[in-house]
Every structure is written in C-alpha cells, then in structure tokens.
Design a protein around this motif. Structure first.
Motif, short mmCIF file in Angstrom:
data_model
loop_
_atom_site.label_atom_id
_atom_site.label_comp_id
_atom_site.label_asym_id
_atom_site.label_seq_id
_atom_site.Cartn_x
_atom_site.Cartn_y
_atom_site.Cartn_z
N VAL A 257 0.87 -1.18 0.00
CA VAL A 257 0.00 0.00 0.00
C VAL A 257 0.90 1.23 0.00
N LEU A 258 0.73 2.07 -1.02
CA LEU A 258 1.52 3.28 -1.18
C LEU A 258 0.67 4.50 -0.89
N GLY A 259 1.30 5.55 -0.38
CA GLY A 259 0.63 6.83 -0.20
C GLY A 259 0.95 7.76 -1.36
N ASP A 260 0.02 8.65 -1.65
CA ASP A 260 0.17 9.61 -2.75
C ASP A 260 0.34 11.00 -2.15
N LYS A 261 1.56 11.55 -2.24
CA LYS A 261 1.82 12.88 -1.68
C LYS A 261 1.19 14.00 -2.50
N GLU A 262 0.82 13.69 -3.73
CA GLU A 262 0.22 14.70 -4.60
C GLU A 262 -1.23 14.33 -4.90
N MET A 263 -1.93 13.95 -3.85
CA MET A 263 -3.31 13.49 -3.99
C MET A 263 -4.24 14.54 -4.58
N TYR A 264 -3.89 15.81 -4.47
CA TYR A 264 -4.73 16.88 -5.01
C TYR A 264 -4.83 16.80 -6.53
N ASP B 201 5.26 18.97 2.20
CA ASP B 201 5.35 17.54 1.89
C ASP B 201 5.02 16.71 3.13
N GLU B 202 5.50 17.16 4.28
CA GLU B 202 5.27 16.42 5.53
C GLU B 202 3.78 16.34 5.85
N VAL B 203 3.08 17.44 5.71
CA VAL B 203 1.64 17.47 5.99
C VAL B 203 0.90 16.54 5.04
N ARG B 204 1.22 16.63 3.75
CA ARG B 204 0.52 15.79 2.77
C ARG B 204 0.89 14.31 2.96
N ASN C 274 1.59 12.93 5.84
CA ASN C 274 0.84 12.49 7.02
C ASN C 274 -0.61 12.18 6.67
N ILE C 275 -1.21 13.02 5.83
CA ILE C 275 -2.59 12.79 5.39
C ILE C 275 -2.68 11.47 4.62
N ALA C 276 -1.75 11.28 3.68
CA ALA C 276 -1.77 10.07 2.87
C ALA C 276 -1.53 8.83 3.71
N SER C 277 -0.65 8.92 4.70
CA SER C 277 -0.36 7.78 5.57
C SER C 277 -1.59 7.39 6.38
N PHE D 280 4.95 6.84 -1.94
CA PHE D 280 5.86 6.29 -0.94
C PHE D 280 5.21 5.07 -0.29
N PRO D 281 6.00 4.04 0.02
CA PRO D 281 5.44 2.83 0.62
C PRO D 281 5.04 3.06 2.07
N VAL D 282 3.88 2.54 2.44
CA VAL D 282 3.37 2.68 3.80
C VAL D 282 3.41 1.34 4.54
N VAL D 283 2.82 0.31 3.92
CA VAL D 283 2.72 -0.98 4.60
C VAL D 283 2.65 -2.10 3.55
N LEU D 284 3.14 -3.26 3.93
CA LEU D 284 2.97 -4.48 3.14
C LEU D 284 1.93 -5.34 3.85
N ILE D 285 1.01 -5.92 3.08
CA ILE D 285 -0.01 -6.79 3.66
C ILE D 285 0.08 -8.15 2.98
N ALA D 286 0.47 -9.17 3.75
CA ALA D 286 0.46 -10.55 3.24
C ALA D 286 -0.96 -11.08 3.34
N VAL D 287 -1.41 -11.79 2.31
CA VAL D 287 -2.76 -12.37 2.31
C VAL D 287 -2.68 -13.78 1.75
N GLY D 288 -3.38 -14.70 2.41
CA GLY D 288 -3.37 -16.09 1.96
C GLY D 288 -4.16 -16.97 2.90
N LYS D 289 -3.82 -18.25 2.91
CA LYS D 289 -4.48 -19.24 3.77
C LYS D 289 -3.53 -19.65 4.88
N ALA D 290 -3.98 -19.52 6.11
CA ALA D 290 -3.13 -19.84 7.25
C ALA D 290 -2.74 -21.31 7.25
N ALA D 291 -1.47 -21.57 7.52
CA ALA D 291 -0.99 -22.94 7.70
C ALA D 291 -0.83 -23.26 9.18
#
Length: 210
Positions: free
Chosen positions: A85-92, A129-132, A134-137, A180-191
């Motif tokens: 999941v990436l954030g967009d600093k230029e979301m406007y 940039d910091e404010v934007r 933070n909003i995107a995060s 900018f990267p925010v988080v990685l989310i693994a998805v699947g079937k639990a073993a």
C-alpha cells in the motif's frame, strides 16, 4: 474463496488475527484480489482524494527478493500475495477526476463541484510535503484495515508489515517520487493458527467522556 456463512462485522473483527505462517501452495486469483481491493477503496479519505495506490506481488521470484527487503519475514514468500500500500503525496492531482465523477453520478451539482475543486487547489498544493505525507499515511491506514477485514470475511488471513526497507522497496519497484510505501499486507491461507493476543483494558485507554 467466499466465506460459507454470513458473519456479523463484530465477528469478523474478533476473528481477524495477524497470521505469519501460510500455505505456500494456496493461490488467490487476480480477480479475487481485484475484487477485495475494489471493495477496500470504499474507505473514507481526506476530501475524498483517495491517496492510495497498490502493488500486488504474486510472482515467486519477486516475493523471494521482497523477503530480503522485508527483514527476511517468512510470510512475504509463503503468502498467496503481498499487497504493498503506497501513499500519494500529490493526492490533489486527483481532484478533477474525483469531483467530476461525483457530479456525473448526480451526487452534487456543478457549482458545488467547482467550489470543491477550487478549494482543494487552493490548499493541498501549498501544504508541506510532511503534511501531505501524514494525510496520505493516515488514509492508507484506513484502506489497509478495511482490506484486511474484507479478506477475513472472505475466508483469508492477513498480516500487516511496516518493518521493511522502504528505500530498497522504492528502488526495486521503481516507485516514483510522488508515491511512498506505507505498509505491506500478506494475504493467503493460514498454515498455522495465529498467536492469541490481549488488549489493554478500555479503562487504560479511554481518557474521559466529556
């Protein structure tokens, strides 16, 4: 793989746990992943500018390389997919498409559309940039949590990962300066079942009713 029984939202929330052991032979189709992501993007965002982007990683060689970037976390390689999941600093820059879409759908009149576009263009581009960032995060966190609950409702398991080398990720996946990267989310079937956890009592975290 849809859940066989309809569960309440409360049940889904209580059953979702972070899983780190996945069945590497289990696959989730691209169609299913797209469906989950599409539903997740119904999450709210600041001024509805939707400052999130996704990279879905399923290729085995790429997951192996990503594992090295993500502090050798096993689930990166064994989960069916890893969703970055990436954030967009230029979301406007989304503003015309967002509000014109709402106008064309009949959700607002043209005057209101123009007012919202003008207001956005007078504020967001001039924020730091910091404010934007933070909003995107913050908004990326909303869509991420929604995605994990949707996955659980459909019978899948997830774990969010903030512990990865973001500079190496940007270089590996050619991420432009706008995102900018925010988080990685693994998805699947639990073993293997997730570790059970506890939460602080509400009295420890509820400061007051005022």
């Amino acid at each position: 793989m849809q859940a066989t029984l309809t569960k309440t939202l409360s049940e889904v929330i209580k059953e979702r746990h972070s899983v780190r052991k996945y069945d590497p032979a289990f696959e989730i189709s691209q169609e299913e992943l797209k469906s989950m992501l599409s539903e997740a993007t119904l999450a709210p965002s600041s001024s509805n500018l939707q400052p999130w982007r996704f990279i879905v990683i399923q290729d085995e060689d790429t997951k192996r390389e990503l594992r090295a970037i993500a502090n050798n976390q096993e689930q990166v390689e064994t989960a069916s997919a890893v969703i970055a999941v990436l954030g967009d600093k230029e979301m406007y820059k989304n503003v015309e498409k967002v509000y014109r879409g709402a106008f064309e759908a009949g959700f607002m009149d043209e005057a209101n559309m123009n007012r919202l576009i003008e207001g956005t263009n007078k504020t967001y581009p001039f924020a730091s940039d910091e404010v934007r960032k933070n909003i995107a995060s913050f908004d990326a966190g909303l869509v991420s949590m929604q995605l994990m609950l949707i996955a659980k409702d459909r019978g899948y398991d997830t774990v969010p990962m903030g512990g990865f080398n973001k500079e190496q990720f940007v270089e590996k996946f050619n991420v432009s300066e706008r995102f900018f990267p925010v988080v990685l989310i693994a998805v699947g079937k639990a073993a293997q079942s997730a570790f059970q956890t506890t939460r602080l009592p509400l009295d420890d975290v509820l400061i007051d009713f005022i």
